[in-house]
Motif scaffolding. Structure first.
Motif, short mmCIF file in Angstrom:
data_model
loop_
_atom_site.label_atom_id
_atom_site.label_comp_id
_atom_site.label_asym_id
_atom_site.label_seq_id
_atom_site.Cartn_x
_atom_site.Cartn_y
_atom_site.Cartn_z
N ASP A 93 0.81 -1.23 0.00
CA ASP A 93 0.00 0.00 0.00
C ASP A 93 0.84 1.28 0.00
OD1 ASP A 93 -2.35 -1.49 -0.03
OD2 ASP A 93 -2.51 -1.50 2.16
N THR A 94 2.19 1.17 -0.03
CA THR A 94 3.01 2.37 -0.20
C THR A 94 2.69 3.02 -1.54
OG1 THR A 94 4.83 1.49 1.14
CG2 THR A 94 5.38 3.26 -0.38
N GLN A 95 2.54 4.34 -1.56
CA GLN A 95 2.32 5.05 -2.82
C GLN A 95 3.68 5.49 -3.38
OE1 GLN A 95 -1.85 6.74 -3.75
NE2 GLN A 95 -0.77 8.19 -2.44
N LYS B 247 -0.06 2.51 -6.28
CA LYS B 247 -0.02 1.88 -4.97
C LYS B 247 0.59 0.48 -5.09
CE LYS B 247 -3.42 2.50 -2.05
NZ LYS B 247 -4.73 2.38 -1.34
N SER C 57 0.70 -3.11 -4.51
CA SER C 57 -0.28 -4.11 -4.10
C SER C 57 0.39 -5.42 -3.67
CB SER C 57 -1.28 -4.38 -5.22
OG SER C 57 -0.61 -4.77 -6.40
N ASP D 115 8.75 8.16 -3.05
CA ASP D 115 7.42 8.36 -2.46
C ASP D 115 7.11 9.82 -2.17
OD1 ASP D 115 9.17 8.74 -0.38
OD2 ASP D 115 8.20 7.33 1.01
#
Length: 468
Positions: free
Chosen positions: A320-322, A333, A335, A373
């Motif tokens: 879930d890190t963008q 994101k 996944s 990020d």
């Protein structure tokens, strides 16, 4: 969280000429570490690293494979690279992902073209270097002569860290161990020589060594050994037989005890900005800082989709890190964060500085791209590598009418995987030319088109445009 920290990671590229035994060596290391029960063989297509159908057919590595082992609390990433000169772009591509380049030399063939190219490039990029002499179980070898040639060619800093013994069936350590029997040279002399070389980089330790004349402890030697590697003051030579397993436990011990971690190796040369205004920056291996990761390998499978493999240099990546790719303003994101064990893709919860990870089915990911990020890192990129220019060309045309668009898409994917592959289109001649580093390079590429993508082409020598 990973079961290790950045200081316990080791990243090593296994490079060298084809037939030096790199894939067999990697297989032996996986077996020694307990990752596999029985070492596979290149000739029967059962190795972990040569898993692609074409690699099994050619019985040679055609791209880089990534595996890892855990040993004595250390997490060791091993990057097994191709040895054909035509495929050296794949080997050069992994250098930004590692701290150490291990150059494998075939004891029967000695120093070859790829030996020189890999050591030269590793020197240019200020990477720690290690020389592994493989196939020491072969009869009628002149290993003392080979060691002398290595020193003459690459410098007196090339010193044995172990020596073969009992006719190449074992090796004896010369760094931690001051005595023993070997097949050539004397262990005591080799021990003194390499310790002298190491302490030269630490004046205080040299004074202790010279004044007291006592044996130094491994704890005293660790930091100067790392410094000697970083500065190119020492290039250890070690001996193995990947086929019989001789020297493999000792090599794994060198990896765990002596090879630098991401905290100890020379940092990679990142830049902020473009052209003359670009300024050097340091990516700090701190898990709490903004993410900076570099994509060093991309594959595009017609069934699985695109896979981007990257080294995390700073920050932490989790599910879930963008992330952004280069200057792309649109984030994506994470996944499924993956690690690789040959063809096997294993999902992990988190990647930390020093980790080598992968992302699947992210179409925007590209070779040499930087993942980050924060828009603060939009203009950060790795200093450009010089790759060999693709000069050998073939003109290609569709075998089947109507395949032109399919051929174009396939070529675009293949060009994105290989920094030494170039597609040229001459509108005046209505000619598409595929360029690579040699005949073998293009033969492999054409085989991929045919067998992976079901695209058949005719090939001819390129036409030369006539100009008055």
């Amino acid at each position: 969280m990973p079961h290790y920290t950045t200081e316990n990671i080791r990243n090593i590229a296994i490079v060298g000429q084809s037939d030096a035994g790199k894939t067999t060596l990697t297989e032996a290391l996986l077996h020694q570490a307990g990752v596999i029960n029985i070492p596979g063989k290149v000739e029967n297509g059962s190795t972990v690293c040569d898993f692609e159908p074409l690699e099994k057919e050619y019985q040679h590595s055609l791209s880089t494979a990534i595996v890892s082992v855990d040993q004595h609390g250390k997490h060791i990433n091993i990057l097994d690279t191709p040895g054909y000169p035509d495929l050296m772009g794949h080997s050069f591509s992994v250098f930004p992902a590692v701290e150490t380049v291990a150059v494998v030399i075939n004891a029967c063939s000695g120093i070859e073209m790829m030996t020189r190219r890999m050591l030269e490039r590793a020197t240019e990029q200020k990477l720690c270097r290690l020389i592994i002499i493989n196939k020491i179980d072969t009869s009628e070898l002149d290993l003392p002569k080979l060691v002398a040639e290595i020193k003459t060619t690459f410098g007196k800093e090339c010193l044995p860290i172990n020596l073969p013994s009992e006719n190449g069936t074992k090796v004896v350590d010369c760094f931690f161990n001051p005595t023993g029997e070997s097949d050539f040279s004397a262990v005591a002399d080799a021990h003194t020589e390499i310790i002298d070389q190491v302490v030269e980089v630490d004046e205080e330790l040299m004074e202790v060594y010279l004044e007291q004349g006592d044996e130094l402890t491994p704890e005293q030697l660790h930091e100067p050994f790392e410094k000697a590697l970083r500065e190119g003051h020492l290039i250890p030579i070690c001996f193995v037989s990947a086929r019989t397993g001789a020297g493999i436990p000792e090599l794994l011990d060198i990896f765990t005890r002596l090879i630098p971690s991401p905290l100890e190796g020379n940092p990679r040369p990142f830049l902020a900005g473009e052209g003359a205004e670009a300024t050097p920056i340091t990516a700090t291996p701190d898990p709490d800082k903004h993410v900076i990761a570099h994509v060093f390998k991309v594959t595009a499978d017609p069934f699985i989709g695109k896979l981007g493999v990257f080294r995390i240099h700073q920050g932490t990546i989790s599910k879930d890190t963008q992330l952004y790719i280069g200057e792309n303003r649109k984030p994506f994101k994470v996944s499924h964060l993956l690690t690789l064990q040959g063809k096997q893709q294993l999902e992990v919860a988190q990647g930390i500085p020093g980790d080598i990870c992968a992302l699947a089915k992210v179409d925007a990911i590209q070779f040499d791209g930087v993942l980050h990020d924060s828009h603060e890192e939009d203009q950060i990129h790795l200093q450009s590598q010089d790759f060999p220019a693709p000069m050998y060309g073939l003109a290609i045309t569709a075998k089947r009418q109507g395949d032109e668009q399919k051929i174009g898409l396939t070529l675009h994917k293949l060009e994105g995987e290989d920094p030494c592959l170039l597609i040229e289109h001459d509108a005046s001649l209505n000619q598409t030319v595929l360029r690579g580093l040699g005949e073998f390079h293009l033969r492999v590429t054409l085989d991929k088109m045919s067998k992976h993508y079901n695209v058949e082409v005719e090939t001819n020598l390129p036409k030369i445009p006539y100009q008055e």
